[in-house]
Design an enzyme around this catalytic site. Sequence first.
Site, short mmCIF file in Angstrom:
data_model
loop_
_atom_site.label_atom_id
_atom_site.label_comp_id
_atom_site.label_asym_id
_atom_site.label_seq_id
_atom_site.Cartn_x
_atom_site.Cartn_y
_atom_site.Cartn_z
N SER A 98 0.64 12.51 -15.49
CA SER A 98 -0.54 12.83 -16.31
C SER A 98 -0.36 14.21 -16.91
O SER A 98 0.23 15.10 -16.29
CB SER A 98 -1.78 12.81 -15.42
OG SER A 98 -2.85 13.47 -16.07
N VAL A 137 -6.57 6.95 -21.04
CA VAL A 137 -6.64 5.51 -21.32
C VAL A 137 -7.92 4.88 -20.77
O VAL A 137 -8.37 5.22 -19.67
CB VAL A 137 -5.40 4.82 -20.68
CG1 VAL A 137 -5.46 3.32 -20.88
CG2 VAL A 137 -4.12 5.37 -21.26
N ARG A 138 -8.45 3.92 -21.53
CA ARG A 138 -9.66 3.21 -21.11
C ARG A 138 -9.35 2.20 -19.99
O ARG A 138 -9.05 1.04 -20.23
CB ARG A 138 -10.27 2.46 -22.30
CG ARG A 138 -10.90 3.36 -23.34
CD ARG A 138 -11.63 2.58 -24.41
NE ARG A 138 -10.78 1.76 -25.23
CZ ARG A 138 -10.05 2.20 -26.27
NH1 ARG A 138 -10.09 3.49 -26.61
NH2 ARG A 138 -9.31 1.38 -26.98
N THR A 139 -9.37 2.71 -18.75
CA THR A 139 -9.23 1.86 -17.55
C THR A 139 -10.38 2.24 -16.62
O THR A 139 -11.19 3.12 -16.96
CB THR A 139 -7.91 2.14 -16.83
OG1 THR A 139 -7.89 3.53 -16.46
CG2 THR A 139 -6.70 1.82 -17.68
N ASP A 147 0.88 -1.18 0.00
CA ASP A 147 0.00 0.00 0.00
C ASP A 147 0.91 1.22 0.00
O ASP A 147 1.63 1.46 0.98
CB ASP A 147 -0.89 -0.02 1.24
CG ASP A 147 -1.83 1.18 1.30
OD1 ASP A 147 -1.57 2.21 0.60
OD2 ASP A 147 -2.81 1.13 2.04
N VAL A 174 -2.24 18.90 -9.12
CA VAL A 174 -1.12 19.31 -8.26
C VAL A 174 -0.24 18.10 -7.93
O VAL A 174 0.99 18.18 -7.97
CB VAL A 174 -1.65 19.98 -6.96
CG1 VAL A 174 -0.52 20.21 -5.96
CG2 VAL A 174 -2.36 21.29 -7.28
N ALA A 177 -6.48 18.73 -6.82
CA ALA A 177 -5.44 17.97 -6.12
C ALA A 177 -4.75 16.97 -7.05
O ALA A 177 -3.55 16.72 -6.92
CB ALA A 177 -6.04 17.25 -4.91
N TYR A 178 -5.49 16.39 -7.98
CA TYR A 178 -4.88 15.43 -8.91
C TYR A 178 -3.81 16.12 -9.75
O TYR A 178 -2.68 15.64 -9.87
CB TYR A 178 -5.95 14.80 -9.81
CG TYR A 178 -5.40 13.74 -10.75
CD1 TYR A 178 -5.18 12.44 -10.29
CD2 TYR A 178 -5.10 14.03 -12.08
CE1 TYR A 178 -4.66 11.46 -11.14
CE2 TYR A 178 -4.60 13.05 -12.92
CZ TYR A 178 -4.38 11.77 -12.46
OH TYR A 178 -3.87 10.80 -13.31
#
Length: 253
Positions: free
Chosen positions: A133, A212-214, A60, A181, A178-179
């Site tokens: 990203s 992407v297709r996930t 984790d 950043v 936040a993503y």
Amino acid sequence: MARTALVTGGNRGIGQQVAHVLATDGWDVLIGARDKQKGAAAATRLRKDTGGRVRAIELDVTSDESVATAARVLRDGAIKIDALVNNAGVYGVARGPDGVKRTIETNFFGPLRVTLGLLPLLRDGATITNVTSGLGALENLDAAHARLLADPQLEREALVAEMRAFADGSGKGWGTDAYGVSKAALNALTRVFARELAPRGIRVNATCPGWVRTDMGGRGAPRSVEQGAASVLFGVTATATGGVFRDGRPIAP
Ligand code: NAP
């Protein structure tokens, strides 16, 4: 001698596909999974599909204890790592301070924690690939924070302090969510680690899979998981260090 790769969040999505390609190419592959059962199931699936050597390890990325335990297990097994792929990530977790915290903890502190925890097990000349990203592009940030992250003199301690403050605060004021950043800071961390680890010949790059297709990207995304994984895999054998790449080409951080 077979090379060994460890892929965090390897039990589904892009991470699983990265593991698939590496196992097919003859690597010994460890897939990190926070859920032991999911990890074991994915490893069984990957062994069956590739005929390769794939094992799961409980990991984790948000837990110091989990990372320390994984490092101990690997050390006891005399395992050395040639390629670390920091792939585990979250997007769109619940809004509010907890969501901000979880996003930064997973996407920024996760790769930091795993890299530092596994560093003694990485061979000199290994690669570290941080999955980033396009949403983390500096142009999405407000000018002051973009300048801060772009500063070539930025030190790890200062970056960590900024991210701690962002996660503990409201998660506002950086011009993006936040993503964005978390990934912008991950790109900066990539540059910092590239500098720090150069004496050991360890190359550190950030690679973006595209949309992407996930489970994360959704069914409407334009790119297949194979395309996304191929873009990420560039980092595993890259000769450059400290860069941000998509499909093997440098992109603006
Ligand atoms: P995904 O399908 O949602 O899979 C995410 C993976 O990360 C899962 O294996 C998940 O494990 C794992 N994970 C999440 N939190 C974790 C934790 N605390 N510890 C260990 N593992 C954890 O996502 P994906 O699309 O494959 O994304 C992989 C990476 O690509 C991420 O870093 C993401 O930000 C990046 N990315 C994706 C896209 C896209 O369009 N899909 C675009 C740009 C960047 P569980 O199964 O236990 O939840």
